[in-house]
Design a protein around this motif. Structure first.
Motif, PDB file in Angstrom:
ATOM      1  N   LYS A   1      -1.940  -5.623   1.039  1.00  0.00           N
ATOM      2  CA  LYS A   1      -2.771  -5.144  -0.067  1.00  0.00           C
ATOM      3  C   LYS A   1      -1.964  -4.263  -1.016  1.00  0.00           C
ATOM      4  O   LYS A   1      -1.247  -3.362  -0.590  1.00  0.00           O
ATOM      5  CB  LYS A   1      -3.947  -4.339   0.505  1.00  0.00           C
TER       6      LYS A   1
ATOM      7  N   LYS B   1     -13.793   4.354  -1.490  1.00  0.00           N
ATOM      8  CA  LYS B   1     -12.710   3.691  -0.769  1.00  0.00           C
ATOM      9  C   LYS B   1     -11.452   3.703  -1.638  1.00  0.00           C
ATOM     10  O   LYS B   1     -11.457   4.197  -2.758  1.00  0.00           O
ATOM     11  CB  LYS B   1     -13.116   2.254  -0.426  1.00  0.00           C
ATOM     12  N   GLY B   2     -10.355   3.162  -1.092  1.00  0.00           N
ATOM     13  CA  GLY B   2      -9.116   3.061  -1.854  1.00  0.00           C
ATOM     14  C   GLY B   2      -8.374   4.364  -2.023  1.00  0.00           C
ATOM     15  O   GLY B   2      -7.618   4.540  -2.982  1.00  0.00           O
TER      16      GLY B   2
ATOM     17  N   VAL C   1      -2.007  -1.387  -3.571  1.00  0.00           N
ATOM     18  CA  VAL C   1      -2.833  -0.287  -4.069  1.00  0.00           C
ATOM     19  C   VAL C   1      -2.215   0.255  -5.357  1.00  0.00           C
ATOM     20  O   VAL C   1      -1.030   0.070  -5.626  1.00  0.00           O
ATOM     21  CB  VAL C   1      -2.971   0.835  -3.022  1.00  0.00           C
TER      22      VAL C   1
ATOM     23  N   ASP D   1       0.811  -1.218   0.000  1.00  0.00           N
ATOM     24  CA  ASP D   1       0.000   0.000   0.000  1.00  0.00           C
ATOM     25  C   ASP D   1       0.844   1.268   0.000  1.00  0.00           C
ATOM     26  O   ASP D   1       0.338   2.359   0.226  1.00  0.00           O
ATOM     27  CB  ASP D   1      -0.965   0.008   1.183  1.00  0.00           C
TER      28      ASP D   1
ATOM     29  N   ASP E   1     -14.480   1.778  -5.336  1.00  0.00           N
ATOM     30  CA  ASP E   1     -13.135   1.640  -4.775  1.00  0.00           C
ATOM     31  C   ASP E   1     -12.146   2.219  -5.784  1.00  0.00           C
ATOM     32  O   ASP E   1     -11.981   1.685  -6.884  1.00  0.00           O
ATOM     33  CB  ASP E   1     -12.826   0.169  -4.504  1.00  0.00           C
TER      34      ASP E   1
ATOM     35  N   ASN F   1      -8.977   2.308  -5.692  1.00  0.00           N
ATOM     36  CA  ASN F   1      -7.649   1.723  -5.519  1.00  0.00           C
ATOM     37  C   ASN F   1      -6.797   1.819  -6.784  1.00  0.00           C
ATOM     38  O   ASN F   1      -5.597   2.087  -6.713  1.00  0.00           O
ATOM     39  CB  ASN F   1      -7.818   0.254  -5.085  1.00  0.00           C
ATOM     40  N   GLN F   2      -7.410   1.605  -7.949  1.00  0.00           N
ATOM     41  CA  GLN F   2      -6.662   1.578  -9.202  1.00  0.00           C
ATOM     42  C   GLN F   2      -6.630   2.919  -9.929  1.00  0.00           C
ATOM     43  O   GLN F   2      -5.921   3.057 -10.927  1.00  0.00           O
ATOM     44  CB  GLN F   2      -7.239   0.502 -10.126  1.00  0.00           C
TER      45      GLN F   2
ATOM     46  N   PRO G   1      -6.758   6.437  -8.076  1.00  0.00           N
ATOM     47  CA  PRO G   1      -6.979   7.414  -6.994  1.00  0.00           C
ATOM     48  C   PRO G   1      -6.966   8.866  -7.448  1.00  0.00           C
ATOM     49  O   PRO G   1      -7.593   9.714  -6.814  1.00  0.00           O
ATOM     50  CB  PRO G   1      -5.825   7.125  -6.025  1.00  0.00           C
TER      51      PRO G   1
END
Length: 408
Positions: A169, A307-308, A171, A142, A282, A284-285, A287
């Protein structure tokens, strides 16, 4: 300086030629330098970050100032660590607040000699470049993908190659994969299996390269379209099958009422009447698009839970804080339910009077809030020149498709 942005109607149409990808431009510049290549890079981004990279790579001094350019700082730290010489790498006051200790520790474990000139764990840096043997490093998954990409770019030039073990995780995986895909275009093979990436010692090919358009910069036009009453806009320069993780915005903006149709050189985006009642996603991919979607969702009165967003606090500004504060001026009560999350449940307060949107030296704050002009006259953006970091002609393009952009 401030800009007042407005539009006389809520219909959107025309053609926009998108800027070249900053992310790809900076990766390719580092690869060319590592390959000692003078092959041309066509459509190289003319944003401040890419100009800073180009200027430094062709400089004949040993002290470099990257300004606000985070990618340039991270990539050059790794690059200079293996270029024989004594180097000083610094940046703006905000850059001196952005951590770099994870990358420095990883490089030093590979044989680099990097120390801090001021605060421990932060730029400016003193770098004694030398031959790095490589082999293996371990990082939290992360952590910033820019740290991982910086290591990957130099990996094939290390004597023993490099194995990166990622814990927990992962990210921003899409940015790591983009780096590996670009490296493969230059002939470098890598293995990314589970939590490990391995790159053997091997040469980069010297090839001419054309940089594709920037999906991050394109996202703001989807936001404008989502807020229009009607419209159809042609975006020139994007690839459907792009390495850029931000290309994942298409199905998400469909939830906000924008339909996308691809063509050979770009795509049409069009306003449609249907959209979701609440947006859960999310990031995450991708941001970097959280600001775009947060502002757009609020203005469309669509509650959301994102999220993410773990990396947003170490960007050009603390983007979580900035979004909560600036959308708060417009009456939207945003919350941070947990680390890496942002939400709006529909709660509203009264708007402030004479609203000025602060940009916090962050290009994405300026562009994410600009679409407010679709709904209200004379939205005022402070320090609008920050867009030069990634999209230098953003305001000019707004004028070309019917917006009024005036200095205050």
């Amino acid at each position: 300086m401030q800009y007042s942005v407005s539009k006389s109607n809520t219909i959107l149409g025309g053609r926009v030629v998108l800027p070249a990808s900053k992310s790809i431009s900076n990766r390719v510049q580092i690869i060319n330098a590592l390959a000692y290549s003078f092959e041309p890079i066509k459509n190289l981004s003319d944003c401040d970050d890419s100009k800073a990279m180009q200027s430094i790579l062709f400089s004949n001094t040993n002290t470099f100032d990257v300004g606000h350019a985070g990618t340039t700082m991270r990539f050059l730290t790794a690059y200079l660590a293996k270029v024989v010489g004594e180097w000083t790498l610094t940046g703006s006051d905000r850059m001196k607040e952005r951590p770099i200790g994870v990358l420095v520790d990883a490089l030093n474990s590979l044989g680099a000699q990097i120390s801090y000139l001021e605060k421990e764990g932060y730029p400016p840096l003193k770098i004694f470049g030398s031959n790095l043997t490589g082999e293996e490093v371990e990082l939290q998954g992360d952590t910033s993908s820019q740290y991982i990409s910086a290591l990957l770019l130099i990996a094939p030039t290390l004597e023993n190659g490099l194995r990166i073990k990622l814990k927990g995780k992962i990210v921003s995986r899409s940015y790591i994969e983009m780096t590996l895909n670009i490296m493969e275009e230059f002939g470098v093979k890598a293995e990314f299996k589970g939590q490990e990436i391995f790159v053997a010692n091997q040469p980069y090919n010297r090839i001419p390269y054309t940089v594709e358009g920037d999906w991050s910069g394109a996202s703001y036009w989807w936001s404008f379209m989502a807020l229009a009453d009607e419209g159809k806009l042609y975006l020139d320069g994007l690839k459907k099958n792009s390495f850029q993780g931000d290309s994942g915005l298409v199905p998400v903006f469909e939830k906000l009422g924008v339909k996308t149709q691809f063509s050979k050189r770009g795509m049409f985006i069009e306003k449609v009447a249907t959209y979701c009642k609440k947006l859960k996603f999310d990031f995450n991919q991708m941001p970097d698009l959280a600001q775009t979607f947060a502002v757009c969702s609020c203005l469309k009165n669509i509650p959301f839970h994102f999220k993410g967003l773990e990396t947003l606090k170490i960007k050009e500004t603390d983007r979580i804080f900035a979004l909560i504060k600036e959308l708060g001026k417009l009456g939207y009560v945003l919350t941070e339910p947990a680390e890496g999350e942002l939400a709006w449940e529909g709660e509203r307060n009264e708007e402030e009077d004479n609203i000025v949107i602060e940009t916090y030296h962050d290009h994405r704050m300026a562009m994410a809030f600009a679409p407010i002009a679709m709904l209200r006259s004379n939205i005022v953006i402070d320090s609008p020149d920050v867009v030069k970091k990634s999209y230098p002609n953003f305001w000019e393009q707004l004028k070309e498709i019917g917006f009024s952009v005036e200095k205050k």
